[in-house]
Design a protein around this motif. Structure first.
Motif, short mmCIF file in Angstrom:
data_model
loop_
_atom_site.label_atom_id
_atom_site.label_comp_id
_atom_site.label_asym_id
_atom_site.label_seq_id
_atom_site.Cartn_x
_atom_site.Cartn_y
_atom_site.Cartn_z
N TRP A 118 0.82 -1.22 0.00
CA TRP A 118 0.00 0.00 0.00
C TRP A 118 0.85 1.26 0.00
CZ3 TRP A 118 -1.16 -4.37 2.68
CH2 TRP A 118 -0.42 -4.59 3.84
N GLN A 119 2.16 1.12 -0.04
CA GLN A 119 3.02 2.30 -0.21
C GLN A 119 2.97 2.72 -1.67
OE1 GLN A 119 4.90 3.67 2.38
NE2 GLN A 119 5.27 5.39 1.04
N PRO A 120 2.68 3.98 -1.99
CA PRO A 120 2.55 4.38 -3.39
C PRO A 120 3.88 4.28 -4.14
CG PRO A 120 2.56 6.31 -1.97
CD PRO A 120 2.49 5.11 -1.07
N THR A 121 3.89 3.45 -5.16
CA THR A 121 5.09 3.31 -5.98
C THR A 121 4.79 3.64 -7.44
OG1 THR A 121 4.61 0.97 -6.34
CG2 THR A 121 6.05 1.50 -4.50
N TRP A 122 3.55 4.06 -7.67
CA TRP A 122 3.16 4.30 -9.05
C TRP A 122 3.68 5.64 -9.56
CZ3 TRP A 122 -0.96 2.69 -5.73
CH2 TRP A 122 -1.56 3.73 -5.02
N SER A 123 3.54 5.83 -10.85
CA SER A 123 4.08 7.02 -11.49
C SER A 123 3.20 8.24 -11.22
CB SER A 123 4.17 6.80 -13.00
OG SER A 123 2.86 6.84 -13.57
N ARG A 124 3.62 9.35 -11.75
CA ARG A 124 2.86 10.59 -11.54
C ARG A 124 1.66 10.71 -12.46
NH1 ARG A 124 8.35 12.01 -11.01
NH2 ARG A 124 8.89 12.37 -8.84
N TYR A 125 1.30 9.61 -13.14
CA TYR A 125 0.04 9.61 -13.89
C TYR A 125 -1.14 9.45 -12.94
CZ TYR A 125 2.62 9.36 -18.26
OH TYR A 125 3.45 9.65 -19.31
N GLY A 126 -0.86 9.20 -11.67
CA GLY A 126 -1.92 9.17 -10.67
C GLY A 126 -2.63 7.84 -10.60
N GLY A 184 -1.56 9.34 -4.88
CA GLY A 184 -1.94 9.21 -6.27
C GLY A 184 -2.72 10.41 -6.77
N HIS A 185 -3.57 10.97 -5.90
CA HIS A 185 -4.36 12.15 -6.27
C HIS A 185 -3.47 13.36 -6.53
CE1 HIS A 185 -7.68 15.05 -6.15
NE2 HIS A 185 -6.94 15.76 -5.32
N THR A 186 -2.43 13.52 -5.71
CA THR A 186 -1.57 14.70 -5.83
C THR A 186 -0.37 14.49 -6.74
OG1 THR A 186 -0.41 14.01 -3.81
CG2 THR A 186 -2.20 15.59 -3.55
N GLY A 187 -0.10 13.23 -7.11
CA GLY A 187 0.99 12.95 -8.04
C GLY A 187 2.35 12.84 -7.40
N ILE A 188 2.42 12.51 -6.11
CA ILE A 188 3.74 12.33 -5.50
C ILE A 188 4.08 10.84 -5.45
CG2 ILE A 188 3.60 14.44 -4.14
CD1 ILE A 188 3.05 12.70 -1.66
N ASP A 189 5.33 10.55 -5.49
CA ASP A 189 5.83 9.18 -5.55
C ASP A 189 6.58 8.89 -4.27
OD1 ASP A 189 7.16 6.80 -6.09
OD2 ASP A 189 7.44 7.28 -8.20
N GLY A 190 6.17 7.82 -3.56
CA GLY A 190 6.82 7.50 -2.28
C GLY A 190 7.76 6.32 -2.36
N ASP A 191 8.21 5.98 -3.54
CA ASP A 191 9.02 4.77 -3.71
C ASP A 191 10.28 4.78 -2.86
OD1 ASP A 191 9.50 2.29 -4.81
OD2 ASP A 191 10.69 3.09 -6.44
N ASP A 192 10.87 5.94 -2.64
CA ASP A 192 12.10 6.02 -1.87
C ASP A 192 11.86 6.06 -0.37
OD1 ASP A 192 13.58 6.07 -4.19
OD2 ASP A 192 13.56 8.26 -4.33
N GLU A 193 10.59 6.10 0.04
CA GLU A 193 10.29 6.29 1.46
C GLU A 193 9.83 5.00 2.13
OE1 GLU A 193 11.33 9.12 1.96
OE2 GLU A 193 11.23 9.78 -0.09
N ILE A 194 9.98 3.86 1.48
CA ILE A 194 9.47 2.61 2.02
C ILE A 194 10.35 2.12 3.17
CG2 ILE A 194 8.96 0.19 1.50
CD1 ILE A 194 8.36 1.03 -1.34
N ASP A 195 9.71 1.75 4.26
CA ASP A 195 10.41 1.19 5.41
C ASP A 195 9.88 -0.23 5.62
OD1 ASP A 195 11.72 0.57 7.71
OD2 ASP A 195 10.53 1.88 9.00
N ASN A 196 10.55 -1.20 5.07
CA ASN A 196 10.07 -2.58 5.12
C ASN A 196 10.74 -3.35 6.25
OD1 ASN A 196 8.37 -2.26 2.97
ND2 ASN A 196 9.83 -2.95 1.45
N SER A 197 10.46 -2.99 7.48
CA SER A 197 11.02 -3.76 8.59
C SER A 197 10.33 -5.12 8.63
CB SER A 197 10.79 -3.03 9.91
OG SER A 197 9.43 -3.04 10.27
#
Length: 302
Positions: free
Chosen positions: A32-40, A254-267
């Motif tokens: 559920w961490q947003p990894t999709w592109s800025r196409y929303g 996704g609504h705002t077009g930000i990408d959180g791919d670098d912010e994932i904390d998979n402990s």
């Protein structure tokens, strides 16, 4: 009054989707961490409809192409195109219903409403169904217009600020504790560290969106049990509320077009906790996605 029941399926659709998500987690992915592109968020390329709830989640999560735009086989054919040989379809889920009166006779929705209005009882049987869609990368012979992506970090932040500013009857946003981000239902306050404390602006807004989603559960808003009733850490209610907040943040990203791919904390401990609750309830992802969508719609004023 209409009673709701659900019919057991020969193929357990809930379990199939839950198993796909469990495989993602077991591979070390926080789905559920947003990894999709800025196409929303995913949308139907033929109608422009933006998918919501669990469909928005899975069509982005399992998209193997850069643009999450889809259409059905019939839509492609109606537009003079066809689907590439060997293309992989994704499912769009929806509920269908039928009704029975007190004697067990099948009736339509209008008849059920009339019986209910006269004080009688009816039964509504809801069952989950799906249809298939294909990514536009697998559609031939159809021209699909896609937006030009020229956003800068500043513009993406502005889009996030517009969401924050547009949240009506919002909790008070404070910066009283520089070490933690949290929502306190008792005081209806949302505490955040300062923007400068985060590695990236995206990380700040993803955290803020998570806490904003929690805040929609306050009794003055959506009155969600995960917020109005205290829950122990890692309990089912606690886990469900955290999943709602995670998915709500993903939808707002996704609504705002930000990408959180670098912010994932998979402990390992974090992912292990999600595996436990998903394996115990194969409908949890559907329930959480529906509640997350309600939260996002509330924040956006829909």
């Amino acid at each position: 009054m209409t009673k709701r029941t659900q019919r057991t399926q020969k193929v357990d659709i809930y379990q199939e989707l839950t198993d796909r998500i469990i495989r993602k987690i077991e591979a070390g992915v926080k789905p559920w961490q947003p990894t999709w592109s800025r196409y929303g968020l995913a949308r139907n390329a033929a109608t422009g409809h933006i998918y919501s709830g669990v469909n928005a989640f899975i069509l982005n999560l399992f998209c193997e192409h850069p643009i999450p735009y889809y259409m059905s086989f019939k839509q492609a054919k109606a537009m003079g195109g066809n689907i590439k040989k060997g293309a992989k379809a994704e499912r769009v889920y929806f509920y269908k219903s039928y009704y029975k009166d007190e004697s067990g006779k099948n009736i339509n929705a209008e008849q059920a409403q009339a019986i209910n209005e006269m004080g009688g009882e009816t039964q509504r049987i809801a069952f989950l169904k799906f249809y298939h869609v294909f990514n536009i990368a697998d559609v031939e012979g159809v021209e699909v217009e896609t937006p030009e992506i020229t956003l800068t970090p500043h513009e993406r932040i502005a889009a996030c600020e517009a969401v924050v500013d547009g949240y009506q009857n919002a909790p008070v946003l404070v910066h009283e504790n520089a070490d933690q981000a949290y929502y306190a239902p008792s005081s209806d306050k949302l505490n955040m560290p300062q923007l400068e404390q985060f590695k990236t602006p995206e990380a700040y807004y993803l955290t803020l969106f998570h806490e904003m989603t929690h805040s929609t559960g306050h009794e003055s808003r959506l009155n969600r049990e995960g917020i109005t009733k205290p829950a122990k850490f890692k309990s089912e209610r606690y886990s469900r509320e955290e999943l709602i907040a995670e998915m709500g943040a993903a939808f707002l990203a996704g609504h705002t077009g930000i990408d959180g791919d670098d912010e994932i904390d998979n402990s390992a401990a974090y992912l292990e906790g999600w595996l436990k609750v998903l394996k115990e309830d194969n409908k949890l992802i559907f329930k959480a996605a529906a509640d997350a969508q309600k939260a996002v719609d509330h924040i956006l004023g829909k």
